[in-house]
Every structure is written in C-alpha cells, then in structure tokens.
Scaffold this motif. Sequence first.
Motif, PDB file in Angstrom:
ATOM      1  N   ALA A 144       1.244   5.605   3.734  1.00  0.00           N
ATOM      2  CA  ALA A 144       0.099   5.073   4.492  1.00  0.00           C
ATOM      3  C   ALA A 144       0.476   3.711   5.049  1.00  0.00           C
ATOM      4  O   ALA A 144       1.518   3.139   4.694  1.00  0.00           O
ATOM      5  N   LEU A 145      -0.383   3.206   5.931  1.00  0.00           N
ATOM      6  CA  LEU A 145      -0.214   1.852   6.471  1.00  0.00           C
ATOM      7  C   LEU A 145      -1.519   1.088   6.277  1.00  0.00           C
ATOM      8  O   LEU A 145      -2.599   1.613   6.562  1.00  0.00           O
ATOM      9  N   ILE A 146      -1.394  -0.127   5.786  1.00  0.00           N
ATOM     10  CA  ILE A 146      -2.540  -1.018   5.594  1.00  0.00           C
ATOM     11  C   ILE A 146      -2.209  -2.337   6.289  1.00  0.00           C
ATOM     12  O   ILE A 146      -1.146  -2.912   6.058  1.00  0.00           O
ATOM     13  N   GLU A 147      -3.133  -2.800   7.130  1.00  0.00           N
ATOM     14  CA  GLU A 147      -2.906  -4.076   7.807  1.00  0.00           C
ATOM     15  C   GLU A 147      -3.821  -5.147   7.233  1.00  0.00           C
ATOM     16  O   GLU A 147      -5.023  -4.939   7.063  1.00  0.00           O
ATOM     17  N   ILE A 148      -3.216  -6.280   6.909  1.00  0.00           N
ATOM     18  CA  ILE A 148      -3.947  -7.499   6.551  1.00  0.00           C
ATOM     19  C   ILE A 148      -3.728  -8.507   7.675  1.00  0.00           C
ATOM     20  O   ILE A 148      -2.585  -8.755   8.070  1.00  0.00           O
ATOM     21  N   HIS A 149      -4.798  -9.048   8.191  1.00  0.00           N
ATOM     22  CA  HIS A 149      -4.676 -10.011   9.292  1.00  0.00           C
ATOM     23  C   HIS A 149      -5.102 -11.391   8.784  1.00  0.00           C
ATOM     24  O   HIS A 149      -6.197 -11.552   8.259  1.00  0.00           O
ATOM     25  N   GLU A 150      -4.232 -12.367   8.945  1.00  0.00           N
ATOM     26  CA  GLU A 150      -4.495 -13.693   8.390  1.00  0.00           C
ATOM     27  C   GLU A 150      -5.785 -14.308   8.919  1.00  0.00           C
ATOM     28  O   GLU A 150      -6.455 -15.061   8.212  1.00  0.00           O
ATOM     29  N   GLN A 151      -6.133 -13.998  10.151  1.00  0.00           N
ATOM     30  CA  GLN A 151      -7.335 -14.599  10.739  1.00  0.00           C
ATOM     31  C   GLN A 151      -8.567 -13.699  10.605  1.00  0.00           C
ATOM     32  O   GLN A 151      -9.681 -14.185  10.435  1.00  0.00           O
ATOM     33  N   ASN A 152      -8.364 -12.398  10.656  1.00  0.00           N
ATOM     34  CA  ASN A 152      -9.494 -11.476  10.727  1.00  0.00           C
ATOM     35  C   ASN A 152      -9.850 -10.809   9.404  1.00  0.00           C
ATOM     36  O   ASN A 152     -10.929 -10.220   9.293  1.00  0.00           O
ATOM     37  N   THR A 153      -8.961 -10.863   8.424  1.00  0.00           N
ATOM     38  CA  THR A 153      -9.282 -10.328   7.107  1.00  0.00           C
ATOM     39  C   THR A 153      -9.905 -11.452   6.274  1.00  0.00           C
ATOM     40  O   THR A 153      -9.237 -12.451   5.972  1.00  0.00           O
ATOM     41  N   ILE A 156      -0.068   3.242  15.905  1.00  0.00           N
ATOM     42  CA  ILE A 156       1.322   3.666  15.676  1.00  0.00           C
ATOM     43  C   ILE A 156       1.380   4.623  14.487  1.00  0.00           C
ATOM     44  O   ILE A 156       2.020   5.679  14.544  1.00  0.00           O
ATOM     45  N   ALA A 157       0.714   4.248  13.398  1.00  0.00           N
ATOM     46  CA  ALA A 157       0.690   5.115  12.219  1.00  0.00           C
ATOM     47  C   ALA A 157       0.049   6.460  12.555  1.00  0.00           C
ATOM     48  O   ALA A 157       0.553   7.527  12.150  1.00  0.00           O
ATOM     49  N   GLU A 158      -1.033   6.415  13.302  1.00  0.00           N
ATOM     50  CA  GLU A 158      -1.713   7.655  13.695  1.00  0.00           C
ATOM     51  C   GLU A 158      -0.781   8.548  14.504  1.00  0.00           C
ATOM     52  O   GLU A 158      -0.783   9.777  14.357  1.00  0.00           O
ATOM     53  N   ALA A 159       0.038   7.930  15.359  1.00  0.00           N
ATOM     54  CA  ALA A 159       0.967   8.708  16.175  1.00  0.00           C
ATOM     55  C   ALA A 159       1.991   9.447  15.311  1.00  0.00           C
ATOM     56  O   ALA A 159       2.496  10.510  15.699  1.00  0.00           O
ATOM     57  N   TYR A 160       2.309   8.885  14.157  1.00  0.00           N
ATOM     58  CA  TYR A 160       3.213   9.544  13.212  1.00  0.00           C
ATOM     59  C   TYR A 160       2.463  10.398  12.185  1.00  0.00           C
ATOM     60  O   TYR A 160       3.060  10.864  11.210  1.00  0.00           O
ATOM     61  N   CYS A 161       1.162  10.585  12.402  1.00  0.00           N
ATOM     62  CA  CYS A 161       0.316  11.378  11.490  1.00  0.00           C
ATOM     63  C   CYS A 161       0.282  10.777  10.093  1.00  0.00           C
ATOM     64  O   CYS A 161       0.347  11.488   9.077  1.00  0.00           O
ATOM     65  N   ILE A 162       0.183   9.449  10.053  1.00  0.00           N
ATOM     66  CA  ILE A 162       0.101   8.722   8.790  1.00  0.00           C
ATOM     67  C   ILE A 162      -1.246   8.000   8.741  1.00  0.00           C
ATOM     68  O   ILE A 162      -1.656   7.357   9.713  1.00  0.00           O
TER      69      ILE A 162
END
Length: 537
Positions: free
Chosen positions: A523-532, A492-498
């Motif tokens: 920018a966008l940063i994702e933290i995943h409770e199970q995978n991070t 999604i972020a990539e689609a907005y050129c972010i």
Amino acid sequence: MGGELKTVGEALIDILEANGVDTVFGIPGVHTVELYRGLAASKIRHITPRHEQGAGFMADGYARVSGKPGVCLLITGPGLTNAITAMAQAQQDSVPLLVISGVNVRSSLGQGRGRLHELPDQHAMMASLTLMSHTLLDPADLPAVMARAFTILRSGRPGPVHIEIPIDVMSMKVHLPRLVSSPALLPRANLAGVLDLAERCQRARKPVILCGGGAVSATSTVETLAERLDAPVVTTVNARGMLPGHPLSVPASPSLKAVRKLIAEADLVLALGTQMGQTDYDMYVDDGFPELETLVRVDIDATQLARGPNAAISILSSVTSLVDDLLTEMCEERTANGGADRAAAARAAAHAELTDKMRAEISILETIRDTLPGAIIVGDSTQAVYAGNLYFEADRPHGWFNSATGYGALGYAAPASVGASLAEPETQIVCLTGDGGLQFSLAEIGSAKDAGARVIFLVWNNDGYQEIETYMIEQGITPEGVKPSAPDFLKIAEAYCISAMRLAHVDDLPAALRRARDGGGLALIEIHEQNTVGITA
C-alpha cells in the motif's frame, strides 16, 4: 577433463545455486540473454526492476536482511553504469553485492570501434569501486573465478564484486566440476590479544561498547558481554535494533553531545565492527568526537583499522569470534558499573538535545514500530530518516537501515524495500521516503507489485527538498532548485492497482498501517508536513 559440459551461462546459474543464491535482480538484454539460458530451469527467482539502479538497490536490501550476497545480472555499458550508484552505496555500507555483467566480444575490447554499449575500459572503471573486478576471457576459468568471488564476498569486509563475461564467451562450453559452496575465511584474534582485552575489560569501571553494522551478526553474544561488563551499548545506524528496549541500550548517534560525553568519560571504549565514519560519528562535521586513549577497535578489515581513529589496541577479527573468545576468557560474574544508569542518562540527554521537530518525527517512527512489531523500516534520505538516525530504536536487528549514511544516495528506499521483502517474505516492510527521493525510483512501486512484496510506501511529503532548502537559507543562500513538483502519489499507486490513502491527521497513522498490513501488506500512505494535522510539534 571431467565434469558435465555446459555453456558458460548455464554453468553460471549452477554455480550460483551451489552457493545458496535463490534470487537475482536484473533486466535482460541482448548482451546477457545467454546468461539466462539455464535460469528458467533453476530454483533461482528472477526479479525485474524498472531500472538497473533499482536492481542494485534491491540486491542491497536483500543482502542486508538475508545476510547473503545480493546478485545482479546486468547488460554491458548503460546497464552496468546505471548500477554504479547502488554499488557505491554498498561499498560504503559494507553490503555484499555480486554484480555479473556482460561486456562486448573479446576481440573488440579496448578498440573503440563504436560497438553497442561500448565503454573505453569497463573493467578498469569497475575496479575502482569493487573488491574484485574480473573479465572472464577463458570459459574454463569460470568455476575458479566464481569461487574466488564468493570467498571474497563472505570473508573480510563485505562490498561489491564485479565479474564481466564477454558476449562470445557466454555461449562457449565449459566442463563443470562437482560444485561446492565457497568458504568464508574470517580472521580471528590470537590468544594473547584476547587475554589482553579480557584483562582490560575486567579492570574497567566505566566501559562503553560501540556497535556498528559488523556487530549485528553477534547480537546475542554482544548482549551477554554488555551485561557482564555492565556497559552501555551505543549503536550506529546500521546496528540499530541490536538490544531493543534493553536498559544498556543507547540507540542514539555518536554525533550527539550527550553520547560523546558518555564515550569520553569511559575508561574503556570497545568499538565492534564499526567504520567510525563521519556520517555516524561526526554528522555535523564539527570535529567534536573525542580523542580516546582507551579505545579498542575490533574489525574484520585490517585496512579500516589502519585508517583511524587511533586505538590503544586494534584487533583484526570478526566480531562474532572475538566476542565468543572474549567471553570464554572472562569470568562469568557480572560487574556492577552503573551501566544502566549511565545509559539512561545518555538516552535522556540525547533526546533532550534534539529539536522539537525531530522529536515529533521520531514519535512517528515509534508509532510505526509499535503498530507493526517486527517490521523493517527502510529509509531514503529524507527528514524523518535523518531524525531517526540521530535517535531511534528499532525492535529487531536489521529493523532500521537507510541510505542517509555513507554514500547517501537518493532513490534507495523503494527498491531496497522490495529486496528486503524478498529476503523475509512474511515480514512487513515500511519504505520511508520523501516526495523528492521517491521520484528517483517511482516506477519501482510497479516492481513491488510484480514481486508480491509486502511494502508499505510511507511518503513523507514536504513539497520538495526541504532539508536542502533549509540548509541554503541557514547559509545565507537564496534557495534555487529545491521545489521539484510531485505527482499525486495516490493516483500513481492507483495506476499500479495499489491501495493508497493520504492522512488527514497523524493520529490516523496506526489504523492506516494496520489496514495496509491486513490488506496484503502492499500500500501507499502519504503524510504531508503542511496538510496532515499534528505532524509537527
């Protein structure tokens, strides 16, 4: 009649400018185009959200950070109703919003003839949740109505104000008088009340100060008062960051037992600009907040003082003027009341009261704060935000606010972060939101891009509404409806050129934050409770 002759739409823009408005939020439509006639030639910047609820939340974030009313221009009917959630959040959190909408032509009002965007009674609907709702039937009334609106927004307890302008009135001409900014008419305590409170303060040996959002504008003088009284200062969610790192600061919720104990043991509790509502003082709805015989409440709203809790003294005043007057009447010598020790004990006990998971989440919040000094963290209703509301110290006033108080709206953080960034363009904003909450306002990532906002969207992904799922399980209810699928947020972020990244390990967060800040702040940063790795204790 003297004054320059202009259309109502043109005159409206001039009045907004005269009152210091530099930004408005809205989506133009055929029901508001005449309000835009003078906008392009003005100094006011127009920000277009992807949804009118986003316009309201942007105005909210802008208002909290700038201290000025946030302004929306909305079409009649769905444009206005889309923004009601944002207006209700502002009403609960005492945020000044000026919502200017269209409404159908005067001859059609209340007729129910199926006009486009028609409501049975738009004014009556808005009057139920605003400080003022007015239908401008006569163009000559515009200057006086706007003056009243701005005075209401700047005086007393802030909240939303609504003005609707019929389509046929928008293009009518009005003589515009010489414009001046509307005044702020703030209540001030009488001398007898100040002297009584000064005497109580000087007698107190275990005082505590409670600060709500209404005290933030008096941060420096509240600090002076606290030091003079040697009193711990407990800050509610909307007051966090008032005394960052100060030995007297207790940045913990009055819903916690340790903080309640500190307050219960006080021989003077001075509550400054705080609603003393459930989402701060009784988050767990256990009715455990102590009854206080020595409570002194200071509030700008007489109605709020009357709602309780009961106080030994209730003082109608702005916090700024009350604290100024109080310091004038008190001796300058500091009293030794063990305040720093009491505050330290309360902080330690409050922190120990939290679960390991909460402490891990708070540690991540502290990483954000320490990596990006002076940043503003704007939160949605998500687990890390709930933990921070219980215990987190921002490093500046207005450095921490969110929608997990009062009205508790989801989808708040993304648009509010854009508004906050527009209020302080050089400041880094961190939007802390969940995978569920962000999907309420996902498209506002595009609004951030368009506006050139410095917002890091930090997505706390726990694969659904985990807080609700946990609560259902605790209540013996089989969870249903708590696993909405999420998109790939990086795409999604990539689609907005972010630029975007997903953290493999929580230790990567500081570097990711610095990279986002140094790369332009969006920018966008994702933290995943199970995978991070390392996200849980």
